[in-house]
Write a protein that holds these residues in place. Sequence first.
Motif, PDB file in Angstrom:
ATOM      1  N   TRP A 306       0.800  -1.219   0.000  1.00 17.36           N
ATOM      2  CA  TRP A 306       0.000   0.000   0.000  1.00 17.36           C
ATOM      3  C   TRP A 306       0.836   1.273   0.000  1.00 17.36           C
ATOM      4  O   TRP A 306       0.599   2.190  -0.765  1.00 17.36           O
ATOM      5  CB  TRP A 306      -0.962  -0.007   1.190  1.00 17.36           C
ATOM      6  CG  TRP A 306      -1.966   1.086   1.050  1.00 17.36           C
ATOM      7  CD1 TRP A 306      -2.020   2.246   1.760  1.00 17.36           C
ATOM      8  CD2 TRP A 306      -3.032   1.140   0.106  1.00 17.36           C
ATOM      9  NE1 TRP A 306      -3.064   3.022   1.329  1.00 17.36           N
ATOM     10  CE2 TRP A 306      -3.706   2.358   0.302  1.00 17.36           C
ATOM     11  CE3 TRP A 306      -3.489   0.274  -0.899  1.00 17.36           C
ATOM     12  CZ2 TRP A 306      -4.808   2.745  -0.459  1.00 17.36           C
ATOM     13  CZ3 TRP A 306      -4.587   0.658  -1.653  1.00 17.36           C
ATOM     14  CH2 TRP A 306      -5.231   1.875  -1.426  1.00 17.36           C
ATOM     15  N   GLU A 307       1.841   1.276   0.878  1.00 19.76           N
ATOM     16  CA  GLU A 307       2.646   2.477   1.022  1.00 19.76           C
ATOM     17  C   GLU A 307       3.338   2.812  -0.305  1.00 19.76           C
ATOM     18  O   GLU A 307       3.350   3.952  -0.752  1.00 19.76           O
ATOM     19  CB  GLU A 307       3.698   2.214   2.096  1.00 19.76           C
ATOM     20  CG  GLU A 307       4.200   3.438   2.788  1.00 19.76           C
ATOM     21  CD  GLU A 307       5.146   3.015   3.910  1.00 19.76           C
ATOM     22  OE1 GLU A 307       6.298   3.484   3.874  1.00 19.76           O
ATOM     23  OE2 GLU A 307       4.743   2.187   4.765  1.00 19.76           O
ATOM     24  N   ARG A 308       3.882   1.783  -0.930  1.00 20.55           N
ATOM     25  CA  ARG A 308       4.561   1.970  -2.206  1.00 20.55           C
ATOM     26  C   ARG A 308       3.555   2.410  -3.280  1.00 20.55           C
ATOM     27  O   ARG A 308       3.825   3.282  -4.092  1.00 20.55           O
ATOM     28  CB  ARG A 308       5.269   0.677  -2.603  1.00 20.55           C
ATOM     29  CG  ARG A 308       6.086   0.772  -3.846  1.00 20.55           C
ATOM     30  CD  ARG A 308       7.127   1.893  -3.762  1.00 20.55           C
ATOM     31  NE  ARG A 308       7.435   2.400  -5.084  1.00 20.55           N
ATOM     32  CZ  ARG A 308       8.042   3.556  -5.350  1.00 20.55           C
ATOM     33  NH1 ARG A 308       8.434   4.337  -4.369  1.00 20.55           N
ATOM     34  NH2 ARG A 308       8.261   3.935  -6.571  1.00 20.55           N
ATOM     35  N   HIS A 309       2.386   1.765  -3.236  1.00 18.26           N
ATOM     36  CA  HIS A 309       1.348   2.140  -4.203  1.00 18.26           C
ATOM     37  C   HIS A 309       0.990   3.614  -4.058  1.00 18.26           C
ATOM     38  O   HIS A 309       0.836   4.327  -5.059  1.00 18.26           O
ATOM     39  CB  HIS A 309       0.102   1.264  -4.010  1.00 18.26           C
ATOM     40  CG  HIS A 309      -1.082   1.736  -4.807  1.00 18.26           C
ATOM     41  ND1 HIS A 309      -1.111   1.647  -6.192  1.00 18.26           N
ATOM     42  CD2 HIS A 309      -2.254   2.315  -4.449  1.00 18.26           C
ATOM     43  CE1 HIS A 309      -2.258   2.159  -6.636  1.00 18.26           C
ATOM     44  NE2 HIS A 309      -2.968   2.570  -5.598  1.00 18.26           N
ATOM     45  N   MET A 310       0.868   4.073  -2.824  1.00 17.48           N
ATOM     46  CA  MET A 310       0.496   5.474  -2.607  1.00 17.48           C
ATOM     47  C   MET A 310       1.573   6.420  -3.149  1.00 17.48           C
ATOM     48  O   MET A 310       1.259   7.492  -3.672  1.00 17.48           O
ATOM     49  CB  MET A 310       0.224   5.732  -1.122  1.00 17.48           C
ATOM     50  CG  MET A 310      -1.100   5.163  -0.632  1.00 17.48           C
ATOM     51  SD  MET A 310      -2.548   5.693  -1.591  1.00 17.48           S
ATOM     52  CE  MET A 310      -2.703   7.389  -1.021  1.00 17.48           C
ATOM     53  N   ALA A 311       2.838   6.020  -3.052  1.00 15.77           N
ATOM     54  CA  ALA A 311       3.911   6.859  -3.609  1.00 15.77           C
ATOM     55  C   ALA A 311       3.746   6.948  -5.132  1.00 15.77           C
ATOM     56  O   ALA A 311       3.901   8.032  -5.726  1.00 15.77           O
ATOM     57  CB  ALA A 311       5.276   6.279  -3.237  1.00 15.77           C
ATOM     58  N   LEU A 312       3.408   5.821  -5.758  1.00 14.00           N
ATOM     59  CA  LEU A 312       3.224   5.828  -7.214  1.00 14.00           C
ATOM     60  C   LEU A 312       1.976   6.631  -7.593  1.00 14.00           C
ATOM     61  O   LEU A 312       1.938   7.298  -8.619  1.00 14.00           O
ATOM     62  CB  LEU A 312       3.129   4.388  -7.738  1.00 14.00           C
ATOM     63  CG  LEU A 312       4.420   3.571  -7.563  1.00 14.00           C
ATOM     64  CD1 LEU A 312       4.149   2.077  -7.766  1.00 14.00           C
ATOM     65  CD2 LEU A 312       5.505   4.037  -8.532  1.00 14.00           C
ATOM     66  N   LYS A 313       0.962   6.543  -6.744  1.00 11.72           N
ATOM     67  CA  LYS A 313      -0.257   7.301  -7.000  1.00 11.72           C
ATOM     68  C   LYS A 313       0.010   8.812  -6.884  1.00 11.72           C
ATOM     69  O   LYS A 313      -0.447   9.598  -7.710  1.00 11.72           O
ATOM     70  CB  LYS A 313      -1.342   6.864  -6.007  1.00 11.72           C
ATOM     71  CG  LYS A 313      -2.718   7.465  -6.256  1.00 11.72           C
ATOM     72  CD  LYS A 313      -3.777   6.790  -5.381  1.00 11.72           C
ATOM     73  CE  LYS A 313      -5.154   7.397  -5.566  1.00 11.72           C
ATOM     74  NZ  LYS A 313      -6.167   6.726  -4.715  1.00 11.72           N
ATOM     75  N   ARG A 314       0.799   9.184  -5.893  1.00 11.01           N
ATOM     76  CA  ARG A 314       1.142  10.616  -5.749  1.00 11.01           C
ATOM     77  C   ARG A 314       1.918  11.111  -6.962  1.00 11.01           C
ATOM     78  O   ARG A 314       1.739  12.251  -7.405  1.00 11.01           O
ATOM     79  CB  ARG A 314       1.960  10.840  -4.476  1.00 11.01           C
ATOM     80  CG  ARG A 314       1.064  10.982  -3.265  1.00 11.01           C
ATOM     81  CD  ARG A 314       1.851  11.161  -1.968  1.00 11.01           C
ATOM     82  NE  ARG A 314       1.151  10.455  -0.921  1.00 11.01           N
ATOM     83  CZ  ARG A 314       1.625   9.424  -0.230  1.00 11.01           C
ATOM     84  NH1 ARG A 314       2.875   8.977  -0.429  1.00 11.01           N
ATOM     85  NH2 ARG A 314       0.883   8.830   0.681  1.00 11.01           N
ATOM     86  N   ALA A 315       2.763  10.240  -7.523  1.00  7.65           N
ATOM     87  CA  ALA A 315       3.516  10.650  -8.724  1.00  7.65           C
ATOM     88  C   ALA A 315       2.554  10.943  -9.875  1.00  7.65           C
ATOM     89  O   ALA A 315       2.755  11.890 -10.643  1.00  7.65           O
ATOM     90  CB  ALA A 315       4.522   9.564  -9.114  1.00  7.65           C
TER      91      ALA A 315
END
Length: 532
Positions: A306-315
């Motif tokens: 999730w945390e990694r996904h959220m970083a990609l989503k913010r990008a």
Amino acid sequence: MNESTPRVAYFCMEFGLHEDLHIYAGGLGILAGDILKAARDENLPMVGVGILWRQDYTEQFIDEQDRPYDCYHEYRYDVLEDTGVVVTVPIQELPVRVKVWKCTAYGNVPLYLLDTFLPDNPGWNITAQLYGGLEEERVAQEMILGIGGVRALQALGMPVDIYHFNDSHAVFAGMELIRQQMANGASFTDALLSVKQHIVFTTHTPVWAGNEAHSHRVLAYMNAYDGLSWEQVTTIGGDPFSMTAAGIRLSRRANAVSQLHGQTAREMWKSVPGGPDILAITNGVHCGTWQDESIRQAHAAGADLWERHMALKRAVIDLVERRNGVSLDENVLTIGFARRATPYKRSDLIFSDRQIIGELLHSRKLQIILAGKAHPNDMGGKATITNIVRIAREFPESVVFVQDYDMVVGKMLTRGCDVWLNNPVRPMEASGTSGMKAAMNGVLNLSTLDGWWPEGCQHGVNGWQFGGGYQGSDANQVDSVSLYQVLRGEVMPAYYDHRADWMRMMHASVAMAQWQFSAARMVREYYERMYT
Ligand SMILES: *Cc1c(COP(=O)(O)O)cnc(C)c1O
């Protein structure tokens, strides 16, 4: 690789190796680029043969009246090696010179690129615009690829066991090989039989209009017969000359690009000898290019995605902020849809019931990011984009259209959206690959059962299907009703109320995709089932 592994020359009109090498339009090219990278990873003896399109396919932006318009630049590259080889292809009566460049810059096996941009060259601009021009120009481009490609490999001293025509644009290579054998004394029939042993062919489209045909008048005028007679050329491609039928007749084996497409293609080409034997090798994508490394590692460790996904989503949200000036909300379910604007892909299906979708968007429970180009001459496709741009204006906080869809945008969206929407009219999508990219990043697919998805989908486990594989003439109605049902009844509750289930689905999605829908699996299958 051992002594007996066949040496393959992979011909394609476009190659999507990297966003900085502007010689691709879309899925076909990305597939070709991915296979060259997978061949290199697996140490397989393959080279690519393509064209150095000096002005790209198109860069496409939106004007003040919401209409897409096309821009062209002339590109120069410093990633290409000069092979010193120049071959000649007679087009009409003109000896067109073709320079051969080599590219190994992107983790790929060698790609040889043909280029007519030489001073004083007749037809110097044949290799300007990918899929540009009228029928005559298209035939000239295909002659450069096919005839020029064979001559280039020979001039380079490159031994070839198998010529792989990835889609039909390269079929004139088959005529050139036949002509060469006939020049050595073989009859046409013997030459065809012998050349066939060295050719394989991949067909890519169940849409009739996507299967090119040329009039014999144009072929003869352009000199595309390459020394063969009307009867001989008609034996290969019929009249009018069907490029796909020619590919099937010239090859010892032909394949489609998903299991469902295999069925469709066997039916579609059943009257052509070899048509009923078309195999199915499902496409795959190059993980090293399309899968985020930290997602891969987190998945392998069974760790939280999730945390990694959220970083990609913010990008992605940053990209939208920069390009569109719109601030999306990272806590809102975000659907991505990026496709060529062509009718069967139905880019605006999700907006078909304005009441339902309007409520979801106004409630701020849903955001939609769209992207896509239309072919420069496709006014219908451009009208679809205009429609989407206007819908985005109606919902300025929750719908955005990102201009100039390319590998950068594709990479970011397939990593950083929550859900990847795909709604082709079954069975028109041969495979589709952007959903595979999404899946291996834990971006959950929500798709009609077309192309690759029937092979990957476990509904509610690794993504969702809607429409139930329906194929009637009212598919737009059936599919849109079903899309809203699944979206409201399953996708949104999972996202907002059952986050742990969602995270399990993300792992299941990555697990489903990263081998079965990888270019590594695909290239091995080509070696086992097509080349040997
Ligand atoms: C992956 C990709 C495609 C192909 O996606 P489909 O799902 O087959 O339409 C097209 N264009 C770009 C830029 C891509 O990255």
